[in-house]
Design a protein around this motif. Structure first.
Motif, PDB file in Angstrom:
ATOM      1  N   GLY A 214       0.817  -1.201   0.000  1.00 38.87           N
ATOM      2  CA  GLY A 214       0.000   0.000   0.000  1.00 38.87           C
ATOM      3  C   GLY A 214       0.854   1.256   0.000  1.00 38.87           C
ATOM      4  O   GLY A 214       0.532   2.243  -0.680  1.00 38.87           O
ATOM      5  N   LEU A 215       1.946   1.242   0.762  1.00 38.73           N
ATOM      6  CA  LEU A 215       2.872   2.381   0.773  1.00 38.73           C
ATOM      7  C   LEU A 215       3.497   2.580  -0.600  1.00 38.73           C
ATOM      8  O   LEU A 215       3.639   3.719  -1.080  1.00 38.73           O
ATOM      9  CB  LEU A 215       3.966   2.157   1.824  1.00 38.73           C
ATOM     10  N   LEU A 216       3.873   1.482  -1.244  1.00 42.81           N
ATOM     11  CA  LEU A 216       4.444   1.577  -2.588  1.00 42.81           C
ATOM     12  C   LEU A 216       3.414   2.151  -3.564  1.00 42.81           C
ATOM     13  O   LEU A 216       3.750   2.975  -4.425  1.00 42.81           O
ATOM     14  CB  LEU A 216       4.909   0.199  -3.059  1.00 42.81           C
ATOM     15  N   TYR A 217       2.176   1.722  -3.430  1.00 41.19           N
ATOM     16  CA  TYR A 217       1.091   2.229  -4.275  1.00 41.19           C
ATOM     17  C   TYR A 217       0.917   3.736  -4.078  1.00 41.19           C
ATOM     18  O   TYR A 217       0.759   4.495  -5.039  1.00 41.19           O
ATOM     19  CB  TYR A 217      -0.188   1.473  -3.921  1.00 41.19           C
ATOM     20  N   HIS A 218       0.979   4.164  -2.828  1.00 43.46           N
ATOM     21  CA  HIS A 218       0.803   5.585  -2.509  1.00 43.46           C
ATOM     22  C   HIS A 218       1.975   6.421  -3.011  1.00 43.46           C
ATOM     23  O   HIS A 218       1.785   7.526  -3.544  1.00 43.46           O
ATOM     24  CB  HIS A 218       0.656   5.742  -1.001  1.00 43.46           C
ATOM     25  N   MET A 219       3.189   5.910  -2.845  1.00 43.95           N
ATOM     26  CA  MET A 219       4.386   6.676  -3.223  1.00 43.95           C
ATOM     27  C   MET A 219       4.570   6.771  -4.730  1.00 43.95           C
ATOM     28  O   MET A 219       4.982   7.805  -5.257  1.00 43.95           O
ATOM     29  CB  MET A 219       5.638   6.050  -2.582  1.00 43.95           C
ATOM     30  N   SER A 264      12.197  -5.836   3.547  1.00 47.22           N
ATOM     31  CA  SER A 264      11.652  -4.951   2.515  1.00 47.22           C
ATOM     32  C   SER A 264      10.654  -3.959   3.114  1.00 47.22           C
ATOM     33  O   SER A 264      10.588  -2.798   2.692  1.00 47.22           O
ATOM     34  CB  SER A 264      10.995  -5.764   1.401  1.00 47.22           C
ATOM     35  N   PHE A 265       9.865  -4.400   4.115  1.00 38.56           N
ATOM     36  CA  PHE A 265       8.934  -3.495   4.775  1.00 38.56           C
ATOM     37  C   PHE A 265       9.674  -2.340   5.443  1.00 38.56           C
ATOM     38  O   PHE A 265       9.272  -1.172   5.323  1.00 38.56           O
ATOM     39  CB  PHE A 265       8.113  -4.258   5.815  1.00 38.56           C
ATOM     40  N   VAL A 270      11.026   3.298   5.658  1.00 37.33           N
ATOM     41  CA  VAL A 270      12.022   4.363   5.832  1.00 37.33           C
ATOM     42  C   VAL A 270      11.909   5.369   4.695  1.00 37.33           C
ATOM     43  O   VAL A 270      11.937   6.590   4.914  1.00 37.33           O
ATOM     44  CB  VAL A 270      13.445   3.770   5.897  1.00 37.33           C
ATOM     45  N   ILE A 271      11.779   4.875   3.475  1.00 39.88           N
ATOM     46  CA  ILE A 271      11.639   5.774   2.327  1.00 39.88           C
ATOM     47  C   ILE A 271      10.361   6.596   2.437  1.00 39.88           C
ATOM     48  O   ILE A 271      10.356   7.807   2.172  1.00 39.88           O
ATOM     49  CB  ILE A 271      11.650   4.972   1.007  1.00 39.88           C
ATOM     50  N   TYR A 272       9.272   5.948   2.846  1.00 39.60           N
ATOM     51  CA  TYR A 272       7.991   6.654   2.977  1.00 39.60           C
ATOM     52  C   TYR A 272       8.076   7.766   4.021  1.00 39.60           C
ATOM     53  O   TYR A 272       7.622   8.891   3.785  1.00 39.60           O
ATOM     54  CB  TYR A 272       6.888   5.666   3.350  1.00 39.60           C
ATOM     55  N   LYS A 278      10.101  15.204   4.107  1.00 39.15           N
ATOM     56  CA  LYS A 278      10.619  16.138   3.120  1.00 39.15           C
ATOM     57  C   LYS A 278       9.500  17.004   2.545  1.00 39.15           C
ATOM     58  O   LYS A 278       9.666  18.212   2.350  1.00 39.15           O
ATOM     59  CB  LYS A 278      11.328  15.375   1.998  1.00 39.15           C
ATOM     60  N   LYS A 279       8.337  16.394   2.301  1.00 38.28           N
ATOM     61  CA  LYS A 279       7.197  17.154   1.793  1.00 38.28           C
ATOM     62  C   LYS A 279       6.714  18.179   2.803  1.00 38.28           C
ATOM     63  O   LYS A 279       6.371  19.311   2.451  1.00 38.28           O
ATOM     64  CB  LYS A 279       6.050  16.198   1.431  1.00 38.28           C
TER      65      LYS A 279
END
Length: 287
Positions: A214-219, A264-265, A270-272, A278-279
């Motif tokens: 879901g995080l990957l989908y959002h990012m 991987s999670f 961490v990236i999210y 940053k935003k």
């Protein structure tokens, strides 16, 4: 969009989940397609794709609206496959190391098997089995990512924050996986207590995987990166590349999957968090 409409759409998601789960139980317990020459419970996934297509038409959404954009398909898929391959390379190394330290040296073998909580001993090496494995798992991840990430997060986000929508979709994804320990209990492969513990474990593990995708989908704004990682997990790490030790095949498979998914999670989270901070900083600067 009015509150009543949002409530109806949320209810529609629950109805879709219930219908798909019922089809899943029917195939696992009554049809048992994975115990036929087909070797995979794929019919309820194909039915899920049809249900998804009909639902999109009913709520006036397109496949692109839920993340299946054509632009960026190759790049995003490669990112997802790379994420899966790197994390599973680490987990395979950990698995082989643990077995070696236990005095149980192991090696890798490539063949096709059906997923089993107790490990499959059938080794299919003909090309047709590899082809069918890929095709069936494409159907699998297309349905699961399309419904649990694409549709559910899209609709739940209309009335809730993204993280709330993601957690709800991930929880439903966890419930989706209790069918496997349930059937193992019915087949006499594990006790009731073991089924309950395994079921809870599946809800947690599949839930973590669901949150990550879901995080990957959002990012990324598309479904492909998570789908690629999901496809690698189901195709290579679960059905193709096996660890053979003195005690048999894949005795630590669940440990391998848990390790890779936790790695991987953590990486994706961490990236999210970094991008989110940053935003916020950028918004504060421009405000």
């Amino acid at each position: 969009m009015g509150r009543n409409t949002k409530y109806k759409l949320d209810s529609l998601c629950i109805a879709i989940f219930t219908l798909c789960l019922a089809a899943r139980f029917i195939e696992y317990f009554l049809i048992e397609t994975d115990r036929t020459a087909i070797g995979e419970n794929v019919f309820h996934k194909a039915a899920g794709i049809i249900i998804l297509a009909l639902t999109l038409k009913r709520v006036n959404l397109t496949w692109s609206d839920i993340g299946f954009q054509r632009n960026g398909f190759v790049t995003s898929m490669l990112k997802g496959l790379s994420l899966g391959s790197v994390c599973f390379a680490i987990s395979y190394w950990l698995e082989l190391t643990i077995l070696a330290l236990q005095g149980n040296p192991a090696h890798l073998e490539i063949y096709i098997s059906s997923f089993s909580l107790t490990g499959s001993q059938i080794k299919n090496t003909d090309f047709v089995f590899f082809l069918l494995c890929v095709v069936f798992n494409v159907v699998n991840v297309w349905m699961e990512e399309g419904i649990f990430r694409g549709l559910f997060i899209k609709i739940f986000s209309e009335s809730k924050s993204f993280m709330q929508a993601n957690f709800i979709a991930a929880f439903l994804f966890g419930i989706w996986h209790i069918v496997m320990p349930a059937r193992s209990y019915m087949d006499g492969e594990m006790s009731f207590a073991a089924m309950v513990l395994m079921g809870i474990g599946y809800i947690i593990l599949a839930g973590i995987m669901g949150i990550k995708w879901g995080l990957l989908y959002h990012m990324t704004g598309n479904i492909w990166t998570g789908l690629g990682d999901h496809l690698f997990n189901n195709t290579v790490a679960t059905n193709m590349l096996h660890v053979i030790s003195l005690n048999g095949a894949d005795e630590l498979q669940i440990v391998r999957i848990m390790a890779a998914q936790l790695i991987s999670f953590t990486f994706v989270l961490v990236i999210y968090v970094y991008r989110s901070r940053k935003k916020r900083v950028n918004r504060n600067v421009f405000n």
